[in-house]
Enzyme design. Structure first.
Site, PDB file in Angstrom:
ATOM      1  N   SER A  48       0.859  -1.197   0.000  1.00 49.57           N
ATOM      2  CA  SER A  48       0.000   0.000   0.000  1.00 49.57           C
ATOM      3  C   SER A  48       0.894   1.246   0.000  1.00 49.57           C
ATOM      4  O   SER A  48       2.098   1.156   0.251  1.00 49.57           O
ATOM      5  CB  SER A  48      -0.891   0.011   1.245  1.00 49.57           C
ATOM      6  OG  SER A  48      -0.099   0.258   2.404  1.00 49.57           O
ATOM      7  N   ASP A  81      -1.294  -1.521  -3.935  1.00 47.08           N
ATOM      8  CA  ASP A  81      -2.662  -1.507  -3.393  1.00 47.08           C
ATOM      9  C   ASP A  81      -3.128  -0.058  -3.198  1.00 47.08           C
ATOM     10  O   ASP A  81      -2.407   0.751  -2.610  1.00 47.08           O
ATOM     11  CB  ASP A  81      -2.619  -2.246  -2.037  1.00 47.08           C
ATOM     12  CG  ASP A  81      -3.994  -2.530  -1.459  1.00 47.08           C
ATOM     13  OD1 ASP A  81      -4.956  -2.652  -2.242  1.00 47.08           O
ATOM     14  OD2 ASP A  81      -4.095  -2.654  -0.223  1.00 47.08           O
ATOM     15  N   HIS A  82      -4.309   0.269  -3.684  1.00 42.72           N
ATOM     16  CA  HIS A  82      -4.912   1.603  -3.504  1.00 42.72           C
ATOM     17  C   HIS A  82      -3.971   2.750  -3.880  1.00 42.72           C
ATOM     18  O   HIS A  82      -3.696   3.648  -3.070  1.00 42.72           O
ATOM     19  CB  HIS A  82      -5.391   1.802  -2.060  1.00 42.72           C
ATOM     20  CG  HIS A  82      -6.559   0.935  -1.711  1.00 42.72           C
ATOM     21  ND1 HIS A  82      -7.833   1.172  -2.168  1.00 42.72           N
ATOM     22  CD2 HIS A  82      -6.628  -0.197  -0.977  1.00 42.72           C
ATOM     23  CE1 HIS A  82      -8.643   0.232  -1.722  1.00 42.72           C
ATOM     24  NE2 HIS A  82      -7.931  -0.619  -1.004  1.00 42.72           N
ATOM     25  N   HIS A 176     -13.257  -1.937   4.549  1.00 46.17           N
ATOM     26  CA  HIS A 176     -11.913  -2.175   5.082  1.00 46.17           C
ATOM     27  C   HIS A 176     -11.904  -2.158   6.611  1.00 46.17           C
ATOM     28  O   HIS A 176     -12.792  -1.604   7.234  1.00 46.17           O
ATOM     29  CB  HIS A 176     -10.947  -1.107   4.562  1.00 46.17           C
ATOM     30  CG  HIS A 176     -10.682  -1.223   3.099  1.00 46.17           C
ATOM     31  ND1 HIS A 176     -11.345  -0.469   2.172  1.00 46.17           N
ATOM     32  CD2 HIS A 176      -9.839  -2.025   2.421  1.00 46.17           C
ATOM     33  CE1 HIS A 176     -10.915  -0.801   0.960  1.00 46.17           C
ATOM     34  NE2 HIS A 176      -9.998  -1.744   1.080  1.00 46.17           N
ATOM     35  N   ASP A 256      -5.818  -7.950   4.706  1.00 46.18           N
ATOM     36  CA  ASP A 256      -4.778  -7.245   5.453  1.00 46.18           C
ATOM     37  C   ASP A 256      -5.074  -7.271   6.955  1.00 46.18           C
ATOM     38  O   ASP A 256      -4.260  -7.695   7.777  1.00 46.18           O
ATOM     39  CB  ASP A 256      -4.689  -5.791   4.949  1.00 46.18           C
ATOM     40  CG  ASP A 256      -3.532  -5.029   5.586  1.00 46.18           C
ATOM     41  OD1 ASP A 256      -2.759  -5.626   6.345  1.00 46.18           O
ATOM     42  OD2 ASP A 256      -3.405  -3.814   5.326  1.00 46.18           O
ATOM     43  N   ARG A 260      -3.010  -8.259  10.734  1.00 46.45           N
ATOM     44  CA  ARG A 260      -2.719  -7.301  11.811  1.00 46.45           C
ATOM     45  C   ARG A 260      -3.245  -7.836  13.138  1.00 46.45           C
ATOM     46  O   ARG A 260      -2.635  -7.639  14.190  1.00 46.45           O
ATOM     47  CB  ARG A 260      -3.372  -5.951  11.513  1.00 46.45           C
ATOM     48  CG  ARG A 260      -2.828  -5.297  10.266  1.00 46.45           C
ATOM     49  CD  ARG A 260      -3.542  -3.994   9.972  1.00 46.45           C
ATOM     50  NE  ARG A 260      -3.040  -3.445   8.716  1.00 46.45           N
ATOM     51  CZ  ARG A 260      -3.128  -2.179   8.359  1.00 46.45           C
ATOM     52  NH1 ARG A 260      -3.720  -1.324   9.145  1.00 46.45           N
ATOM     53  NH2 ARG A 260      -2.643  -1.766   7.215  1.00 46.45           N
ATOM     54  N   ARG A 281      13.138 -10.574  18.857  1.00 51.56           N
ATOM     55  CA  ARG A 281      13.097 -11.734  17.964  1.00 51.56           C
ATOM     56  C   ARG A 281      12.230 -12.860  18.512  1.00 51.56           C
ATOM     57  O   ARG A 281      11.735 -13.687  17.762  1.00 51.56           O
ATOM     58  CB  ARG A 281      14.520 -12.249  17.708  1.00 51.56           C
ATOM     59  CG  ARG A 281      15.336 -11.263  16.883  1.00 51.56           C
ATOM     60  CD  ARG A 281      16.776 -11.626  16.856  1.00 51.56           C
ATOM     61  NE  ARG A 281      17.371 -11.569  18.193  1.00 51.56           N
ATOM     62  CZ  ARG A 281      18.679 -11.612  18.440  1.00 51.56           C
ATOM     63  NH1 ARG A 281      19.530 -11.718  17.434  1.00 51.56           N
ATOM     64  NH2 ARG A 281      19.151 -11.552  19.666  1.00 51.56           N
TER      65      ARG A 281
HETATM   66  O1  G3H Z   1      -7.023  -1.325   2.046  1.00 47.52           O
HETATM   67  C1  G3H Z   1      -6.096  -0.904   2.704  1.00 47.52           C
HETATM   68  C2  G3H Z   1      -5.047  -1.843   3.175  1.00 47.52           C
HETATM   69  O2  G3H Z   1      -5.495  -2.577   4.283  1.00 47.52           O
HETATM   70  C3  G3H Z   1      -3.776  -1.116   3.425  1.00 47.52           C
HETATM   71  O3  G3H Z   1      -3.817  -0.420   4.617  1.00 47.52           O
HETATM   72  O4  G3H Z   1      -3.027   1.844   3.996  1.00 47.52           O
HETATM   73  O5  G3H Z   1      -2.957   1.069   6.361  1.00 47.52           O
HETATM   74  O6  G3H Z   1      -1.377   0.126   4.666  1.00 47.52           O
HETATM   75  P1  G3H Z   1      -2.715   0.740   4.922  1.00 47.52           P
HETATM   76  P1  13P Z   2      -9.226  -5.885   5.056  1.00 49.67           P
HETATM   77  O1  13P Z   2      -9.150  -4.622   5.844  1.00 49.67           O
HETATM   78  O2  13P Z   2     -10.576  -6.520   5.178  1.00 49.67           O
HETATM   79  O3  13P Z   2      -8.151  -6.841   5.387  1.00 49.67           O
HETATM   80  O4  13P Z   2      -9.073  -5.482   3.503  1.00 49.67           O
HETATM   81  C1  13P Z   2      -7.797  -5.280   2.956  1.00 49.67           C
HETATM   82  C2  13P Z   2      -7.851  -4.668   1.606  1.00 49.67           C
HETATM   83  O5  13P Z   2      -8.860  -4.567   0.957  1.00 49.67           O
HETATM   84  C3  13P Z   2      -6.577  -4.190   1.056  1.00 49.67           C
HETATM   85  O6  13P Z   2      -6.745  -3.529  -0.161  1.00 49.67           O
HETATM   86 ZN    ZN Z   3      -8.602  -2.434  -0.255  1.00 44.67          ZN
END
Ligand code: G3H
Ligand code: 13P
Ligand code: ZN
Length: 318
Positions: A48, A81-82, A176, A256, A260, A281
């Site tokens: 991302s 991603d995005h 999300h 994602d 987490r 570790r």
């Molecule tokens: O859709 C978003 C993904 O879960 C990425 O999340 O922008 O916090 O890395 P992030």
């Molecule tokens: P989640 O937050 O449901 O894991 O979705 C992740 C996602 O769509 C990343 O692009």
């Molecule tokens: Zn997404």
């Protein structure tokens, strides 16, 4: 071996979905490769904008390159991603990414199509494929806080024809993050299969992408809370919905948040149970193992587990 996202979609279409997993650090990277190789699944690594900004984006690329040497049997694609327009251009120019996502879904239809088309033209000239998004998911999309707005199937067809994007992220009721579905009187709860079905009818053979696909397992949330966390009661996408969605043309399932949650559970439990320890570790090793287990479990639900030899054979024939 890094392959194109398009190659994976062609092989999986209508049969199973490929897991698209986000990574941010070394432990996630190692767990990701271990879990996918152990379950013999092709997969997609997602980076991302937030992950690229977390430290220095070059670390991510270096970790992935090294993983190729450590796990030579792995078959995967690397995906942004995005992305916004500028980040897409940066990734296209780098020559490292199999595909990019241009997320202009917060823009009106025409503007979304115009931006997507610009990215598609640049990406295709460099052999990179493009995922776009139409409709809006709920929850937080990077900087965008969107209201759910399901994808209109007729618009999806027009959008794909106008932009020539290679896959489309569709809004089908997911969102999300950890808090996805809220039961509200008179509101449909869960995935809108009728929307996927209608899009498949209009765009047969065309790969759809499902974002916000974490299942937010109750036992994971309970364990986090028992170890000092304060998460609210919640639920996500049932894993049993993955395969029916895949049969209707969903080729990529983005996960994602669940990774987490595993991180939070492992670290909270570890320091609760070993308050005297301070070597990073020690929980790191547990996390790698647990993240790998999560991958294997997800791949089973997606139908991608055990497909690696078939994918290798099909890629070899081309
Ligand atoms: O859709 C978003 C993904 O879960 C990425 O999340 O922008 O916090 O890395 P992030
Ligand atoms: P989640 O937050 O449901 O894991 O979705 C992740 C996602 O769509 C990343 O692009
Ligand atoms: Zn997404």
């Amino acid at each position: 071996m890094i392959v194109t996202t398009a190659q994976l979609f062609k092989i999986a279409y209508g049969k199973y979905a490929i897991g698209a997993y986000n990574i941010n650090n070394l432990e996630q990277t190692v767990g990701l490769f271990q879990g996918n190789v152990q379950s013999k699944a092709p997969f997609i690594i997602q980076l991302s904008r937030g992950a690229r900004k977390y430290t220095d984006k070059r670390y991510l690329e270096a970790m992935i390159r090294t993983s190729q040497d450590v796990f030579p049997e792995a078959i995967f694609a690397v995906h942004l991603d995005h992305g916004d327009e500028q980040t897409c251009y940066d990734c296209i120019a780098s020559g490292f990414y199999s595909s990019v996502m241009i997320d202009a879904s917060h823009e009106p239809f025409e503007k979304n199509a115009e931006i997507t088309k610009r990215v598609v033209d640049k990406a295709h000239a460099r052999g990179v494929s493009v995922e776009a998004e139409l409709g809006m998911l709920g929850g937080v999309e990077e900087d965008i806080v969107g209201n759910v707005c399901l994808t209109d199937p007729a618009e999806a067809k027009t959008f794909v024809e106008m932009t020539k994007c290679d896959s489309l992220a569709v809004a089908i009721g997911t969102s999300h993050g950890a808090y996805k579905f809220k039961a509200e009187p008179g509101k449909k709860f869960g995935l809108h299969f009728e929307v996927i079905e209608a899009i498949q009818k209009l765009l047969p053979g065309y790969p759809m992408v499902m974002h916000g696909s974490s299942s937010v397992p109750k036992d994971e949330v309970d364990r986090i809370n028992k170890a000092g966390g304060k998460m609210q009661e919640t639920s996500g996408v049932p894993e049993g919905d993955f395969l029916p969605a895949a049969k209707l043309g969903v080729c990529k399932v983005n996960i994602d948040t669940d990774g987490r949650l595993v991180w939070t559970r492992v670290h909270r439990e570890f320091f609760r149970d070993h308050p005297e320890k301070f070597d990073l570790r020690d929980p790191g090793k547990v996390y790698i193992e647990e993240y790998a287990k999560m991958m294997a479990h997800k791949n089973q639900a997606l139908g991608s587990a055990g497909q690696l030899d078939d994918v290798r054979a099909k890629l070899g024939k081309k």
